[in-house]
Design a protein around this motif. Structure first.
Motif, PDB file in Angstrom:
ATOM      1  N   VAL A  83       0.903  -1.090   0.209  1.00 18.17           N
ATOM      2  CA  VAL A  83       0.093  -0.037  -0.107  1.00 18.17           C
ATOM      3  C   VAL A  83       0.583   1.167   0.250  1.00 18.17           C
ATOM      4  N   ARG A  84       0.715   2.202  -0.980  1.00 21.33           N
ATOM      5  CA  ARG A  84       1.230   3.985  -1.089  1.00 21.33           C
ATOM      6  C   ARG A  84       0.227   4.301  -0.216  1.00 21.33           C
ATOM      7  N   ALA A  85       0.733   5.472   1.028  1.00 24.11           N
ATOM      8  CA  ALA A  85       0.540   6.396   1.744  1.00 24.11           C
ATOM      9  C   ALA A  85      -0.107   7.509   0.320  1.00 24.11           C
ATOM     10  N   ASP A  86       0.700   7.685  -0.944  1.00 23.48           N
ATOM     11  CA  ASP A  86       0.468   8.315  -2.189  1.00 23.48           C
ATOM     12  C   ASP A  86      -1.228   8.374  -2.140  1.00 23.48           C
ATOM     13  N   ASP A  87      -1.771   7.102  -2.290  1.00 23.14           N
ATOM     14  CA  ASP A  87      -3.035   6.511  -2.129  1.00 23.14           C
ATOM     15  C   ASP A  87      -4.160   7.325  -1.954  1.00 23.14           C
ATOM     16  N   PHE A  88      -3.697   7.738  -0.456  1.00 21.37           N
ATOM     17  CA  PHE A  88      -4.805   7.894   0.521  1.00 21.37           C
ATOM     18  C   PHE A  88      -4.795   9.395   1.290  1.00 21.37           C
ATOM     19  N   LEU A  89      -4.242  10.411  -0.008  1.00 17.99           N
ATOM     20  CA  LEU A  89      -4.233  11.569   0.286  1.00 17.99           C
ATOM     21  C   LEU A  89      -5.911  12.503  -0.229  1.00 17.99           C
ATOM     22  N   ARG A  90      -5.996  12.950   0.752  1.00 15.15           N
ATOM     23  CA  ARG A  90      -7.253  14.049   0.890  1.00 15.15           C
ATOM     24  C   ARG A  90      -7.916  14.380  -0.484  1.00 15.15           C
ATOM     25  N   PRO A  91      -8.799  14.581  -0.830  1.00 16.52           N
ATOM     26  CA  PRO A  91      -9.307  15.664  -1.165  1.00 16.52           C
ATOM     27  C   PRO A  91      -8.534  16.984  -2.392  1.00 16.52           C
ATOM     28  N   ALA A  92      -9.136  17.102  -3.115  1.00 21.13           N
ATOM     29  CA  ALA A  92      -7.757  18.829  -3.549  1.00 21.13           C
ATOM     30  C   ALA A  92      -8.586  20.347  -2.811  1.00 21.13           C
ATOM     31  N   SER A  93      -9.925  19.314  -2.565  1.00 22.46           N
ATOM     32  CA  SER A  93     -10.545  21.007  -1.998  1.00 22.46           C
ATOM     33  C   SER A  93     -10.125  20.584  -0.591  1.00 22.46           C
ATOM     34  N   LEU A  94      -9.182  20.036   0.152  1.00 22.64           N
ATOM     35  CA  LEU A  94      -9.286  19.897   1.774  1.00 22.64           C
ATOM     36  C   LEU A  94      -7.578  20.271   1.515  1.00 22.64           C
ATOM     37  N   ARG A  95      -6.669  19.731   0.524  1.00 20.37           N
ATOM     38  CA  ARG A  95      -5.729  19.200   0.689  1.00 20.37           C
ATOM     39  C   ARG A  95      -4.921  20.305   0.511  1.00 20.37           C
ATOM     40  N   LEU A  96      -5.348  20.978  -0.713  1.00 18.54           N
ATOM     41  CA  LEU A  96      -4.602  22.595  -1.002  1.00 18.54           C
ATOM     42  C   LEU A  96      -5.859  23.802  -0.621  1.00 18.54           C
ATOM     43  N   GLU A  97      -6.887  23.432   0.413  1.00 25.73           N
ATOM     44  CA  GLU A  97      -6.943  24.875   0.609  1.00 25.73           C
ATOM     45  C   GLU A  97      -6.519  25.789   0.781  1.00 25.73           C
TER      46      GLU A  97
END
Length: 207
Positions: free
Chosen positions: A61-75
């Motif tokens: 499993v890669r942590a990169d596949d469990f990032l938050r949606p862009a609306s939250l991640r890039l707020e």
């Protein structure tokens, strides 16, 4: 601390011995933690076959596949190092879908990917069942200090100078986040195994 240089091949074999011999319950949750230039994904991939040879089923499993949606991640913007440090990884989703199911009261049924960050949508992956005695190999950056329930962690350590030198120009905005990580978490103190990889071709195990 004593530091022992090893070849990349010997490193993989010794780490496979450590992981295969680690005491565990029904499953073993292993984290391979390090910034991208340290190669955590590559090292975790390299451990798969040696662990299977040692009789341990493996789930990657890669942590990169469990990032938050862009609306939250890039707020706070696309290149905010504090947001990268605090907000990018979906710790709850990763724990809920992968790590808790492999805990002592778990079912062994996990979701190997959750979010496609490039397309900004759910991957719609199917659930898989990790066999008894299976090893989860989770790779990624900034994994320690987040509360992720891991049984064994390998931390790939780079000096600030080496990390700056090996980080591609497009990602240099993340460097302050790794400085915070080193200062606030002190990952070598929390990890079970520390590997120095200022030059990934010449790793060294820290005793």
């Amino acid at each position: 601390m004593p530091v022992r240089p090893v070849s990349p091949g010997i490193l993989v074999e010794e780490l496979a011995d450590i992981v295969a011999g680690a005491p565990s319950g029904r499953w073993l949750r292993v984290g391979v933690d390090g910034p991208p230039p340290a190669g955590p994904h590559d090292l975790a991939d390299a451990l798969v076959t040696p662990l299977r040879v040692r009789g341990r089923p493996v789930q990657r499993v890669r942590a990169d596949d469990f990032l938050r949606p862009a609306s939250l991640r890039l707020e706070r913007g696309r290149t905010d190092p504090d947001a990268f440090y605090e907000d990018w990884l979906d710790v709850r989703g990763l724990t809920r879908e992968v790590l808790d199911p492999l805990g002592s009261a778990g079912t062994g049924r996990i979701l190997p990917t959750l979010w496609d960050a490039d397309r900004d949508r759910a991957t719609r992956a199917g659930y898989v069942t990790v066999p008894d005695s299976g090893v989860l190999l989770l790779s990624g950056a900034l994994l320690l200090g987040t509360g992720l329930p891991l049984d064994l962690v390998v931390h790939l350590e780079m000096s600030p100078a080496a990390l700056a030198r090996r980080t591609v120009e497009a990602d240099r905005w993340t460097l302050p986040a790794y400085r915070r990580y080193a200062d606030e978490v002190d990952p070598p103190m929390l990890a079970d195994v520390v590997v120095r990889v200022d030059d990934p071709r010449h790793p060294a195990l820290v005793a």
